[in-house]
Design a protein around this motif. Structure first.
Motif, PDB file in Angstrom:
ATOM      1  N   THR A  29      84.060   4.527   7.576  1.00  0.00           N
ATOM      2  CA  THR A  29      84.308   4.125   6.192  1.00  0.00           C
ATOM      3  C   THR A  29      85.770   4.371   5.843  1.00  0.00           C
ATOM      4  OG1 THR A  29      82.047   4.823   5.644  1.00  0.00           O
ATOM      5  CG2 THR A  29      83.580   4.482   3.803  1.00  0.00           C
ATOM      6  N   PRO A  30      86.585   3.328   5.750  1.00  0.00           N
ATOM      7  CA  PRO A  30      87.992   3.528   5.388  1.00  0.00           C
ATOM      8  C   PRO A  30      88.141   4.029   3.952  1.00  0.00           C
ATOM      9  CG  PRO A  30      87.678   1.409   6.480  1.00  0.00           C
ATOM     10  CD  PRO A  30      86.320   1.932   6.135  1.00  0.00           C
ATOM     11  N   ILE A  31      88.865   5.141   3.801  1.00  0.00           N
ATOM     12  CA  ILE A  31      89.153   5.729   2.488  1.00  0.00           C
ATOM     13  C   ILE A  31      90.591   6.235   2.529  1.00  0.00           C
ATOM     14  CG2 ILE A  31      88.625   7.657   0.915  1.00  0.00           C
ATOM     15  CD1 ILE A  31      85.722   7.521   1.856  1.00  0.00           C
ATOM     16  N   GLN A  32      91.355   6.016   1.468  1.00  0.00           N
ATOM     17  CA  GLN A  32      92.723   6.518   1.418  1.00  0.00           C
ATOM     18  C   GLN A  32      92.729   8.045   1.468  1.00  0.00           C
ATOM     19  OE1 GLN A  32      95.545   4.747   1.698  1.00  0.00           O
ATOM     20  NE2 GLN A  32      94.170   3.013   1.980  1.00  0.00           N
ATOM     21  N   PHE A  33      93.757   8.603   2.113  1.00  0.00           N
ATOM     22  CA  PHE A  33      93.783  10.050   2.314  1.00  0.00           C
ATOM     23  C   PHE A  33      93.766  10.812   0.994  1.00  0.00           C
ATOM     24  CE2 PHE A  33      95.788  14.165   3.080  1.00  0.00           C
ATOM     25  CZ  PHE A  33      95.015  14.624   4.131  1.00  0.00           C
ATOM     26  N   GLY A  34      94.454  10.284  -0.010  1.00  0.00           N
ATOM     27  CA  GLY A  34      94.496  10.964  -1.298  1.00  0.00           C
ATOM     28  C   GLY A  34      93.135  11.078  -1.972  1.00  0.00           C
ATOM     29  N   GLU A  35      92.171  10.265  -1.537  1.00  0.00           N
ATOM     30  CA  GLU A  35      90.828  10.290  -2.111  1.00  0.00           C
ATOM     31  C   GLU A  35      89.827  11.017  -1.211  1.00  0.00           C
ATOM     32  OE1 GLU A  35      89.857   6.189  -2.613  1.00  0.00           O
ATOM     33  OE2 GLU A  35      91.683   5.745  -3.733  1.00  0.00           O
ATOM     34  N   LEU A  36      90.303  11.552  -0.089  1.00  0.00           N
ATOM     35  CA  LEU A  36      89.390  12.077   0.917  1.00  0.00           C
ATOM     36  C   LEU A  36      88.667  13.336   0.459  1.00  0.00           C
ATOM     37  CD1 LEU A  36      88.093  12.164   3.668  1.00  0.00           C
ATOM     38  CD2 LEU A  36      90.224  13.106   4.615  1.00  0.00           C
ATOM     39  N   TYR A  37      89.388  14.293  -0.100  1.00  0.00           N
ATOM     40  CA  TYR A  37      88.763  15.550  -0.508  1.00  0.00           C
ATOM     41  C   TYR A  37      87.598  15.280  -1.463  1.00  0.00           C
ATOM     42  CZ  TYR A  37      88.363  20.417  -2.119  1.00  0.00           C
ATOM     43  OH  TYR A  37      87.896  21.671  -2.412  1.00  0.00           O
ATOM     44  N   ALA A  38      87.848  14.471  -2.477  1.00  0.00           N
ATOM     45  CA  ALA A  38      86.800  14.175  -3.461  1.00  0.00           C
ATOM     46  C   ALA A  38      85.638  13.424  -2.816  1.00  0.00           C
ATOM     47  CB  ALA A  38      87.379  13.359  -4.609  1.00  0.00           C
ATOM     48  N   SER A  39      85.943  12.556  -1.859  1.00  0.00           N
ATOM     49  CA  SER A  39      84.889  11.785  -1.186  1.00  0.00           C
ATOM     50  C   SER A  39      83.985  12.689  -0.353  1.00  0.00           C
ATOM     51  CB  SER A  39      85.512  10.702  -0.306  1.00  0.00           C
ATOM     52  OG  SER A  39      86.231   9.780  -1.086  1.00  0.00           O
ATOM     53  N   LEU A  40      84.562  13.712   0.253  1.00  0.00           N
ATOM     54  CA  LEU A  40      83.763  14.680   1.009  1.00  0.00           C
ATOM     55  C   LEU A  40      82.979  15.578   0.056  1.00  0.00           C
ATOM     56  CD1 LEU A  40      86.443  15.716   3.666  1.00  0.00           C
ATOM     57  CD2 LEU A  40      84.358  14.418   4.123  1.00  0.00           C
ATOM     58  N   GLN A  41      83.618  15.973  -1.017  1.00  0.00           N
ATOM     59  CA  GLN A  41      82.988  16.876  -1.981  1.00  0.00           C
ATOM     60  C   GLN A  41      81.770  16.228  -2.642  1.00  0.00           C
ATOM     61  OE1 GLN A  41      85.404  17.919  -5.444  1.00  0.00           O
ATOM     62  NE2 GLN A  41      84.842  20.068  -5.138  1.00  0.00           N
ATOM     63  N   THR A  42      81.855  14.939  -2.917  1.00  0.00           N
ATOM     64  CA  THR A  42      80.771  14.225  -3.589  1.00  0.00           C
ATOM     65  C   THR A  42      79.831  13.526  -2.606  1.00  0.00           C
ATOM     66  OG1 THR A  42      82.206  12.285  -3.852  1.00  0.00           O
ATOM     67  CG2 THR A  42      82.140  13.872  -5.674  1.00  0.00           C
ATOM     68  N   ARG A  43      80.053  13.749  -1.315  1.00  0.00           N
ATOM     69  CA  ARG A  43      79.226  13.195  -0.241  1.00  0.00           C
ATOM     70  C   ARG A  43      79.235  11.665  -0.196  1.00  0.00           C
ATOM     71  NH1 ARG A  43      75.840  17.192   1.910  1.00  0.00           N
ATOM     72  NH2 ARG A  43      76.929  19.188   1.634  1.00  0.00           N
ATOM     73  N   VAL A  44      80.337  11.074  -0.609  1.00  0.00           N
ATOM     74  CA  VAL A  44      80.509   9.637  -0.385  1.00  0.00           C
ATOM     75  C   VAL A  44      80.490   9.370   1.112  1.00  0.00           C
ATOM     76  CG1 VAL A  44      82.114   7.688  -0.605  1.00  0.00           C
ATOM     77  CG2 VAL A  44      81.765   9.263  -2.530  1.00  0.00           C
ATOM     78  N   VAL A  45      81.063  10.298   1.870  1.00  0.00           N
ATOM     79  CA  VAL A  45      80.998  10.279   3.337  1.00  0.00           C
ATOM     80  C   VAL A  45      80.493  11.639   3.818  1.00  0.00           C
ATOM     81  CG1 VAL A  45      82.713   8.484   3.800  1.00  0.00           C
ATOM     82  CG2 VAL A  45      83.471  10.835   3.409  1.00  0.00           C
ATOM     83  N   ASP A  46      79.918  11.650   5.024  1.00  0.00           N
ATOM     84  CA  ASP A  46      79.352  12.885   5.575  1.00  0.00           C
ATOM     85  C   ASP A  46      80.370  13.693   6.368  1.00  0.00           C
ATOM     86  OD1 ASP A  46      76.720  12.131   4.699  1.00  0.00           O
ATOM     87  OD2 ASP A  46      76.682  10.698   6.364  1.00  0.00           O
ATOM     88  N   GLY A  47      81.452  13.031   6.777  1.00  0.00           N
ATOM     89  CA  GLY A  47      82.439  13.721   7.586  1.00  0.00           C
ATOM     90  C   GLY A  47      83.732  12.938   7.636  1.00  0.00           C
ATOM     91  N   GLN A  48      84.671  13.455   8.386  1.00  0.00           N
ATOM     92  CA  GLN A  48      85.969  12.803   8.530  1.00  0.00           C
ATOM     93  C   GLN A  48      86.580  13.288   9.843  1.00  0.00           C
ATOM     94  OE1 GLN A  48      89.475  14.343   7.950  1.00  0.00           O
ATOM     95  NE2 GLN A  48      88.339  16.122   8.704  1.00  0.00           N
ATOM     96  N   GLU A  49      87.730  12.705  10.202  1.00  0.00           N
ATOM     97  CA  GLU A  49      88.414  13.160  11.415  1.00  0.00           C
ATOM     98  C   GLU A  49      89.912  13.190  11.136  1.00  0.00           C
ATOM     99  OE1 GLU A  49      90.124  10.413  13.585  1.00  0.00           O
ATOM    100  OE2 GLU A  49      89.992   9.597  11.555  1.00  0.00           O
TER     101      GLU A  49
END
Length: 340
Positions: A199-219
């Motif tokens: 799931t492409p997400i801009q880096f500036g939005e990554l923390y919030a996306s992980l916190q709200t479980r928009v995505v399950d993980g990242q690399e």
């Protein structure tokens, strides 16, 4: 403040203090007003990342060497916009410099060649390739696209997988995993072929996306996992080292050619020195980060890489990307990586 965050602050306290001290040195009023070239450098890296500290340090050295003619202001943490926005600004001339590993690939596809999954076993191979023939080939492609890429890349590190639900120790653990990736085709292909849901997400939005479980993980590399405090919203880190990620520093050719030769020489020299120092910083940080992550309560595993590489090979990943890049550059890559 968590123990891990305090440790990270201590890790870079000396470097940050040095940059702050240097920046705070008294400057003659006329000298400060004499800048002929006021240039801006944008990056998505956090303000305390080694790349930002070292480029800021380089900017001060360039100002001193050019007797104040060149004033480079560094804007970290996506202050100048998202990476795609900054890339567009550099191409149009609205922004002077940026560093990135992702969005440039839409215009310079071969710029992703270093990120072929599991290509480089270690940093000896990485720097031999990127400071050698492979890097030269890519920089020539940047030039054809109207961009001046500087000689030395910044190290963004080997990328590792973090998750909130379960650890990733084999390709099977990636099946169906909704994982954030940068918005470029190669990363998407890697994780699709491994069975995940990239799931492409801009880096500036990554923390919030992980916190709200928009995505399950990242690399991401360890240094960035720590500096962006992603460990606060994840539970597991798998040291997969699946991709080596470096940032090209570049500027539009039109703007570059307007600078006098002595200014070009100063910028090139100091950016190269900054990259070399940043590489050493990241190596030290990556070592320290593993301990800090454990202290923060994360579970860290070291999966066997062979099953992942075998899964990609079975999925036709290497054949597909070889066809995309072409035999010529693939031969240069394998000169350093060995047969893929």
């Amino acid at each position: 403040m968590s123990i891990a965050r305090r440790r990270f602050a201590v890790t870079f306290a000396t470097a940050a203090a040095a940059v702050a001290l240097f920046s705070a040195l008294p400057i003659d009023g006329a000298f400060a007003q004499s800048a002929k070239y006021r240039l801006r450098y944008g990056t998505a890296f956090p303000a305390d990342h080694p790349a930002v500290l070292r480029i800021t340090e380089a900017a001060e050295a360039i100002k001193a060497e050019t007797n104040g003619q060149v004033d480079i202001q560094v804007f970290p943490n996506s202050q100048m916009g998202s990476e795609p926005e900054m890339f567009s600004q550099v191409r149009s001339g609205a922004l002077d410099f940026m560093s990135t590993s992702g969005v440039n690939q839409t215009v310079v596809p071969v710029a992703s060649i270093n990120a072929v999954a599991f290509a480089f076993a270690d940093y000896t191979q990485v720097w031999a390739a990127m400071d050698g023939d492979l890097g030269a080939h890519v920089r020539a492609a940047f030039d054809k696209a109207g961009l001046h890429a500087f000689e030395k890349m910044l190290d963004n590190g080997y990328r590792n997988i973090t998750t909130s639900g379960k650890p990733v120790n084999s390709p099977d653990d990636l099946k169906g995993l909704k994982i954030r990736v940068p918005g470029n085709p190669l990363w998407v292909s890697v994780f699709k072929d491994l069975g995940a849901a990239p799931t492409p997400i801009q880096f500036g939005e990554l923390y919030a996306s992980l916190q709200t479980r928009v995505v399950d993980g990242q690399e991401n590399p360890m240094a960035l996992i720590q500096s962006a405090k992603l460990y606060e919203v994840q539970k597991y880190i798998a040291l997969t080292g699946h991709i080596w990620d470096g940032h090209y520093i570049f500027m539009g050719n039109k703007k570059w050619t307007t600078l006098p030769a002595d200014v070009q020489a100063s910028i090139s020299k100091n950016f190269a020195a900054a990259a070399e120092k940043e590489r050493a910083d990241v190596a030290k940080l990556n070592e320290a980060a593993i301990g800090a992550m454990k202290t923060a309560g994360l579970t860290i595993t070291t999966p066997d890489k062979k099953p992942f590489r075998d899964a990609l090979k079975s999925a036709g990943f290497y054949e597909e990307v070889k066809a995309k890049y072409g035999d010529a550059v693939w031969t240069i890559l394998e000169k350093y990586s060995g047969p893929l």
